[in-house]
Write a protein that holds these residues in place. Structure first.
Motif, PDB file in Angstrom:
ATOM      1  N   GLY A  92       0.804  -1.214   0.000  1.00 56.09           N
ATOM      2  CA  GLY A  92       0.000   0.000   0.000  1.00 56.09           C
ATOM      3  C   GLY A  92       0.837   1.262   0.000  1.00 56.09           C
ATOM      4  N   ILE A  93       1.914   1.274   0.773  1.00 50.40           N
ATOM      5  CA  ILE A  93       2.786   2.454   0.832  1.00 50.40           C
ATOM      6  C   ILE A  93       3.457   2.702  -0.512  1.00 50.40           C
ATOM      7  CG2 ILE A  93       4.916   3.340   1.865  1.00 50.40           C
ATOM      8  CD1 ILE A  93       4.057   1.991   4.474  1.00 50.40           C
ATOM      9  N   ARG A  94       3.899   1.626  -1.169  1.00 52.09           N
ATOM     10  CA  ARG A  94       4.543   1.797  -2.479  1.00 52.09           C
ATOM     11  C   ARG A  94       3.556   2.349  -3.503  1.00 52.09           C
ATOM     12  NH1 ARG A  94       6.826  -3.297  -1.309  1.00 52.09           N
ATOM     13  NH2 ARG A  94       5.219  -4.265  -2.619  1.00 52.09           N
ATOM     14  N   THR A  95       2.341   1.841  -3.480  1.00 53.28           N
ATOM     15  CA  THR A  95       1.353   2.297  -4.461  1.00 53.28           C
ATOM     16  C   THR A  95       0.989   3.762  -4.249  1.00 53.28           C
ATOM     17  OG1 THR A  95       0.458   0.056  -4.582  1.00 53.28           O
ATOM     18  CG2 THR A  95      -0.914   1.828  -5.433  1.00 53.28           C
ATOM     19  N   ILE A  96       0.747   4.147  -2.991  1.00 51.63           N
ATOM     20  CA  ILE A  96       0.397   5.548  -2.723  1.00 51.63           C
ATOM     21  C   ILE A  96       1.557   6.475  -3.077  1.00 51.63           C
ATOM     22  CG2 ILE A  96      -0.166   7.175  -0.893  1.00 51.63           C
ATOM     23  CD1 ILE A  96      -1.772   5.091   0.476  1.00 51.63           C
ATOM     24  N   SER A  97       2.759   6.087  -2.725  1.00 52.34           N
ATOM     25  CA  SER A  97       3.920   6.938  -3.036  1.00 52.34           C
ATOM     26  C   SER A  97       4.075   7.115  -4.539  1.00 52.34           C
ATOM     27  CB  SER A  97       5.181   6.319  -2.435  1.00 52.34           C
ATOM     28  OG  SER A  97       5.064   6.194  -1.029  1.00 52.34           O
ATOM     29  N   HIS A  98       3.847   6.047  -5.274  1.00 52.77           N
ATOM     30  CA  HIS A  98       3.965   6.151  -6.736  1.00 52.77           C
ATOM     31  C   HIS A  98       2.890   7.062  -7.306  1.00 52.77           C
ATOM     32  CE1 HIS A  98       4.395   5.027 -10.946  1.00 52.77           C
ATOM     33  NE2 HIS A  98       3.108   4.702 -10.961  1.00 52.77           N
ATOM     34  N   ARG A  99       1.654   6.924  -6.857  1.00 51.47           N
ATOM     35  CA  ARG A  99       0.575   7.740  -7.406  1.00 51.47           C
ATOM     36  C   ARG A  99       0.688   9.198  -6.979  1.00 51.47           C
ATOM     37  NH1 ARG A  99      -5.203   4.927  -7.158  1.00 51.47           N
ATOM     38  NH2 ARG A  99      -5.509   6.522  -8.766  1.00 51.47           N
ATOM     39  N   LEU A 100       1.222   9.436  -5.780  1.00 52.06           N
ATOM     40  CA  LEU A 100       1.427  10.821  -5.359  1.00 52.06           C
ATOM     41  C   LEU A 100       2.523  11.512  -6.161  1.00 52.06           C
ATOM     42  CD1 LEU A 100       1.183  10.524  -1.462  1.00 52.06           C
ATOM     43  CD2 LEU A 100      -0.502  11.532  -3.012  1.00 52.06           C
ATOM     44  N   SER A 101       3.473  10.750  -6.678  1.00 54.96           N
ATOM     45  CA  SER A 101       4.565  11.345  -7.452  1.00 54.96           C
ATOM     46  C   SER A 101       4.146  11.728  -8.868  1.00 54.96           C
ATOM     47  CB  SER A 101       5.735  10.365  -7.521  1.00 54.96           C
ATOM     48  OG  SER A 101       5.365   9.182  -8.235  1.00 54.96           O
ATOM     49  N   LEU A 102       2.967  11.268  -9.314  1.00 55.98           N
ATOM     50  CA  LEU A 102       2.505  11.570 -10.669  1.00 55.98           C
ATOM     51  C   LEU A 102       1.631  12.824 -10.659  1.00 55.98           C
ATOM     52  CD1 LEU A 102       1.512   7.974 -11.838  1.00 55.98           C
ATOM     53  CD2 LEU A 102       3.650   9.207 -12.268  1.00 55.98           C
ATOM     54  N   PRO A 103       1.551  13.510 -11.781  1.00 52.03           N
ATOM     55  CA  PRO A 103       0.652  14.681 -11.867  1.00 52.03           C
ATOM     56  C   PRO A 103      -0.802  14.263 -11.697  1.00 52.03           C
ATOM     57  CG  PRO A 103       2.267  14.695 -13.652  1.00 52.03           C
ATOM     58  CD  PRO A 103       2.388  13.357 -12.985  1.00 52.03           C
ATOM     59  N   ILE A 104      -1.609  15.168 -11.213  1.00 52.23           N
ATOM     60  CA  ILE A 104      -3.022  14.876 -10.991  1.00 52.23           C
ATOM     61  C   ILE A 104      -3.709  14.654 -12.326  1.00 52.23           C
ATOM     62  CG2 ILE A 104      -5.199  15.828 -10.137  1.00 52.23           C
ATOM     63  CD1 ILE A 104      -3.623  17.313  -8.028  1.00 52.23           C
ATOM     64  N   GLY A 105      -4.459  13.571 -12.416  1.00 50.45           N
ATOM     65  CA  GLY A 105      -5.201  13.259 -13.628  1.00 50.45           C
ATOM     66  C   GLY A 105      -4.435  12.447 -14.650  1.00 50.45           C
ATOM     67  N   GLU A 106      -3.165  12.146 -14.418  1.00 49.16           N
ATOM     68  CA  GLU A 106      -2.399  11.367 -15.401  1.00 49.16           C
ATOM     69  C   GLU A 106      -2.884   9.920 -15.409  1.00 49.16           C
ATOM     70  OE1 GLU A 106       2.226   9.976 -16.202  1.00 49.16           O
ATOM     71  OE2 GLU A 106       1.776  11.887 -15.201  1.00 49.16           O
ATOM     72  N   LYS A 107      -3.046   9.377 -16.609  1.00 53.03           N
ATOM     73  CA  LYS A 107      -3.522   8.014 -16.754  1.00 53.03           C
ATOM     74  C   LYS A 107      -2.392   7.017 -16.520  1.00 53.03           C
ATOM     75  CE  LYS A 107      -7.243   9.071 -20.009  1.00 53.03           C
ATOM     76  NZ  LYS A 107      -7.841   8.761 -21.333  1.00 53.03           N
ATOM     77  N   GLY A 108      -2.769   5.857 -16.015  1.00 57.96           N
ATOM     78  CA  GLY A 108      -1.783   4.823 -15.759  1.00 57.96           C
ATOM     79  C   GLY A 108      -1.640   3.863 -16.917  1.00 57.96           C
ATOM     80  N   GLY A 109      -0.664   2.997 -16.812  1.00 62.11           N
ATOM     81  CA  GLY A 109      -0.436   1.982 -17.827  1.00 62.11           C
ATOM     82  C   GLY A 109      -1.121   0.678 -17.463  1.00 62.11           C
ATOM     83  N   ARG A 110      -0.727  -0.384 -18.143  1.00 69.71           N
ATOM     84  CA  ARG A 110      -1.332  -1.693 -17.904  1.00 69.71           C
ATOM     85  C   ARG A 110      -0.872  -2.293 -16.583  1.00 69.71           C
ATOM     86  NH1 ARG A 110      -3.736  -4.186 -22.118  1.00 69.71           N
ATOM     87  NH2 ARG A 110      -3.286  -6.203 -21.140  1.00 69.71           N
ATOM     88  N   ARG A 111       0.328  -1.936 -16.162  1.00 66.33           N
ATOM     89  CA  ARG A 111       0.879  -2.535 -14.957  1.00 66.33           C
ATOM     90  C   ARG A 111       0.998  -1.563 -13.795  1.00 66.33           C
ATOM     91  NH1 ARG A 111      -0.018  -7.761 -15.182  1.00 66.33           N
ATOM     92  NH2 ARG A 111       0.570  -8.633 -17.202  1.00 66.33           N
ATOM     93  N   GLN A 112       0.891  -0.267 -14.034  1.00 61.92           N
ATOM     94  CA  GLN A 112       1.055   0.734 -12.989  1.00 61.92           C
ATOM     95  C   GLN A 112      -0.151   1.660 -12.971  1.00 61.92           C
ATOM     96  OE1 GLN A 112       3.263   0.960 -10.647  1.00 61.92           O
ATOM     97  NE2 GLN A 112       4.641  -0.670 -11.355  1.00 61.92           N
ATOM     98  N   PRO A 113      -0.654   1.999 -11.783  1.00 59.64           N
ATOM     99  CA  PRO A 113      -1.787   2.947 -11.719  1.00 59.64           C
ATOM    100  C   PRO A 113      -1.328   4.359 -12.024  1.00 59.64           C
ATOM    101  CG  PRO A 113      -1.052   2.375  -9.509  1.00 59.64           C
ATOM    102  CD  PRO A 113      -0.260   1.514 -10.454  1.00 59.64           C
ATOM    103  N   GLY A 114      -2.287   5.189 -12.410  1.00 58.83           N
ATOM    104  CA  GLY A 114      -1.978   6.576 -12.728  1.00 58.83           C
ATOM    105  C   GLY A 114      -2.098   7.480 -11.512  1.00 58.83           C
ATOM    106  N   GLY A 115      -2.054   8.771 -11.767  1.00 64.04           N
ATOM    107  CA  GLY A 115      -2.172   9.737 -10.686  1.00 64.04           C
ATOM    108  C   GLY A 115      -3.604   9.856 -10.186  1.00 64.04           C
ATOM    109  N   TYR A 116      -3.763  10.552  -9.063  1.00 65.74           N
ATOM    110  CA  TYR A 116      -5.092  10.721  -8.494  1.00 65.74           C
ATOM    111  C   TYR A 116      -5.900  11.712  -9.321  1.00 65.74           C
ATOM    112  CZ  TYR A 116      -3.402   8.071  -4.536  1.00 65.74           C
ATOM    113  OH  TYR A 116      -2.910   7.065  -3.752  1.00 65.74           O
ATOM    114  N   ARG A 117      -7.226  11.594  -9.216  1.00 70.01           N
ATOM    115  CA  ARG A 117      -8.099  12.328 -10.134  1.00 70.01           C
ATOM    116  C   ARG A 117      -8.381  13.765  -9.718  1.00 70.01           C
ATOM    117  NH1 ARG A 117     -12.871   7.987 -10.853  1.00 70.01           N
ATOM    118  NH2 ARG A 117     -12.479   7.756  -8.621  1.00 70.01           N
TER     119      ARG A 117
END
Length: 525
Positions: A92-117
């Motif tokens: 859970g910590i790895r996933t949240i840290s990864h999504r927080l590092s992305l710009p808001i609204g950025e779409k994710g790939g097939r293996r990685q989630p995108g940024g928060y909406r």
């Protein structure tokens, strides 16, 4: 191996003695578990011996051995659960840290989630990250210090005490369940002793007798401080195997417990089967394979021959994983039993199964708001299935072949769903995934054709089938057309066409050999 029978015909005195023995040994087990948790990582053989000596004075040496063994098993189970919880927090910590590092609204790939909406969600996830980090630090500190949190009787039942109205229970009814769950009426077997157990002994005629603890020795109604119950047991399932063990004085463990809802007493007999022997992979593949696709509510199965071709019709074995844990366990056991007996009738010696593990996939941080999807993958019985399937398959002399689950559903649907469909059979993606799993277990590629060769090859982009073995000549060519003229020419001459003398428009010249080329009759195109 475990079998169960009901203790019928117990007298009120028998029930009173069972309650007294269970309560007395349960209190000793609770104190022993408390002492073991206090020892933590400082546990050693001296502390174990000291605890066993204290228990022996108030019970017996064999009762003390059973209690200490159960205590060690429960402590070890808590440690494993603690490690699994840490892995879940890390995911859970790895996933949240990864999504927080992305710009808001950025779409994710097939293996990685995108940024928060939204900024609102992003802010709350930063708070959530701090909560998980603090929780992980506390759990990691407990694990480093050897601290575990165990509740004899179950934490779920303990929390029910504060929600009696929601559970539709009275305090007296809950108290009865709580006390029965904390009883200890289990005895480990011992080979070489009479009927394989000295504490709880079951004779071949079904007579059940208990060695009473020292504090309750005055309740004995037989010699040597034993109490003989009025009930008789007769194991209907695997009774012959149980009888063979006790007549040979081999170890059999027993457990007596009360079903409070039904008001019935039961006796469980269990023993250890021999270690499952592994078979060579070539031997397991010799008679084909049954591919099994594991889903949330059923097993999708298909039999394959040694060449990887599906045989017969697909089969499905359904189960329902709703309700109590006992119901879920029975459903998995019944579905696995039907699967194994069908595989045995097919004549195969092995079952191909995906090596699934959704430990990191079930966290809510992995898939965000996709709650139903997380519930779906959490419901697939991966751990219980592996444990049940391996032990039950050994009884029927079947081998389990675990394969990599990558792309089995995707490639199975792409390459096998349409070719296997008929006007009377609708092939689903689960059926095609079972074929893909079986082919991978047999060592064949899942995809039916490989990519064409490069332009610099002599065959100039001719299609290559992957059905033929690697030693078959001309395996990279297409199948020769079976036209009426070809059959007529073969019947007139009595010989087949050779490469050196004549060549059809879709064959390839091979100057290195003038031998006759014959297509493998088992190929599936």
């Amino acid at each position: 191996m475990s079998v169960r029978d009901r203790l019928k015909g117990l007298t009120p005195e028998d029930e009173r003695v069972l309650r007294l023995v269970g309560g007395h040994m349960g209190a000793l087990a609770s104190k022993d578990l408390k002492a073991r948790c206090a020892d933590g990582l400082d546990h050693c053989s001296e502390t174990w011996a000291a605890r066993k000596r204290d228990l022996t004075v108030r019970s017996s040496s064999r009762w003390a051995g059973s209690v200490t063994k159960a205590t060690h098993d429960q402590w070890a189970l808590s440690r494993r659960g603690q490690g699994a919880y840490l892995d879940s927090l890390d995911a859970g910590i790895r996933t949240i840290s990864h999504r927080l590092s992305l710009p808001i609204g950025e779409k994710g790939g097939r293996r990685q989630p995108g940024g928060y909406r939204s900024k609102h969600e992003w802010f709350h996830k930063t708070r959530r990250l701090h909560v998980l980090e603090e929780r992980r630090a506390a759990v990691a500190a407990d694990r480093d210090n050897g601290v575990v949190h165990v509740v004899r009787g179950g934490r779920k039942l303990l929390n029910t005490r504060h929600n009696l109205d929601a559970a539709d229970l009275t305090e007296a009814r809950w108290r009865e369940r709580w006390e029965s769950a904390r009883w200890f009426l289990s005895a480990d077997g011992e080979s070489g002793k009479r009927f394989g157990n000295e504490t709880i002994r079951v004779a071949p005629d079904g007579e059940v007798s208990i060695k009473l603890p020292a504090a309750l020795a005055d309740l004995a109604n037989a010699k040597h401080g034993r109490y003989v119950l009025a009930a008789r047991v007769a194991f209907a399932h695997r009774g012959a195997e149980w009888a063979d063990r006790i007549e040979a004085n081999r170890a059999v463990a027993y457990r007596i417990h009360l079903d409070v809802e039904r008001g019935r007493w039961y006796l469980d007999a269990s023993w250890t089967r021999p270690v499952v022997k592994t078979a060579p992979l070539a031997t397991a593949r010799a008679a084909g394979m049954v591919g099994v696709d594991t889903n949330a509510d059923h097993f999708a199965c298909w039999q394959l021959d040694v060449h990887g071709n599906p045989v017969g019709e697909p089969r499905r074995f359904f189960y329902d994983l709703t309700g109590t844990a006992t119901h879920r366990d029975a459903q998995v056991r019944h579905a696995v039993s039907r699967l194994l007996h069908w595989a045995k009738r097919c004549g195969v010696r092995a079952i191909g199964l995906e090596n699934l593990d959704f430990t990191a996939e079930t966290t809510r941080e992995k898939h965000g708001r996709r709650k139903r999807f997380r519930q779906l993958i959490s419901g697939i019985p991966t751990g219980r299935l592996r444990a049940r399937l391996v032990s039950m398959a050994a009884e029927l002399d079947l081998v389990i072949v675990a394969v990599d689950p990558a792309y089995t559903s995707q490639w199975g649907t792409q390459h096998w769903r349409k070719p296997l469909a008929t006007p009377r059979r609708r092939t689903t993606r689960h059926d095609s995934a079972a074929v893909a799993i079986g082919r991978r277990a047999l060592g064949h590629p899942i995809r039916r054709r490989t990519a064409p060769p490069h332009d610099d090859r002599s065959d100039r982009r001719g299609h290559r089938t992957v059905q033929a073995p690697s030693g078959t000549r001309g395996r990279e060519e297409t199948r020769h057309p079976a036209t009426d003229r070809a059959h007529d020419a073969r019947s007139r001459t009595g010989t087949t066409r050779t490469r050196a003398t004549s060549r059809a428009s879709n064959t390839v010249r091979d100057a290195r050999s003038d031998q006759t080329w014959v297509q493998d009759p088992l190929l599936l195109t």
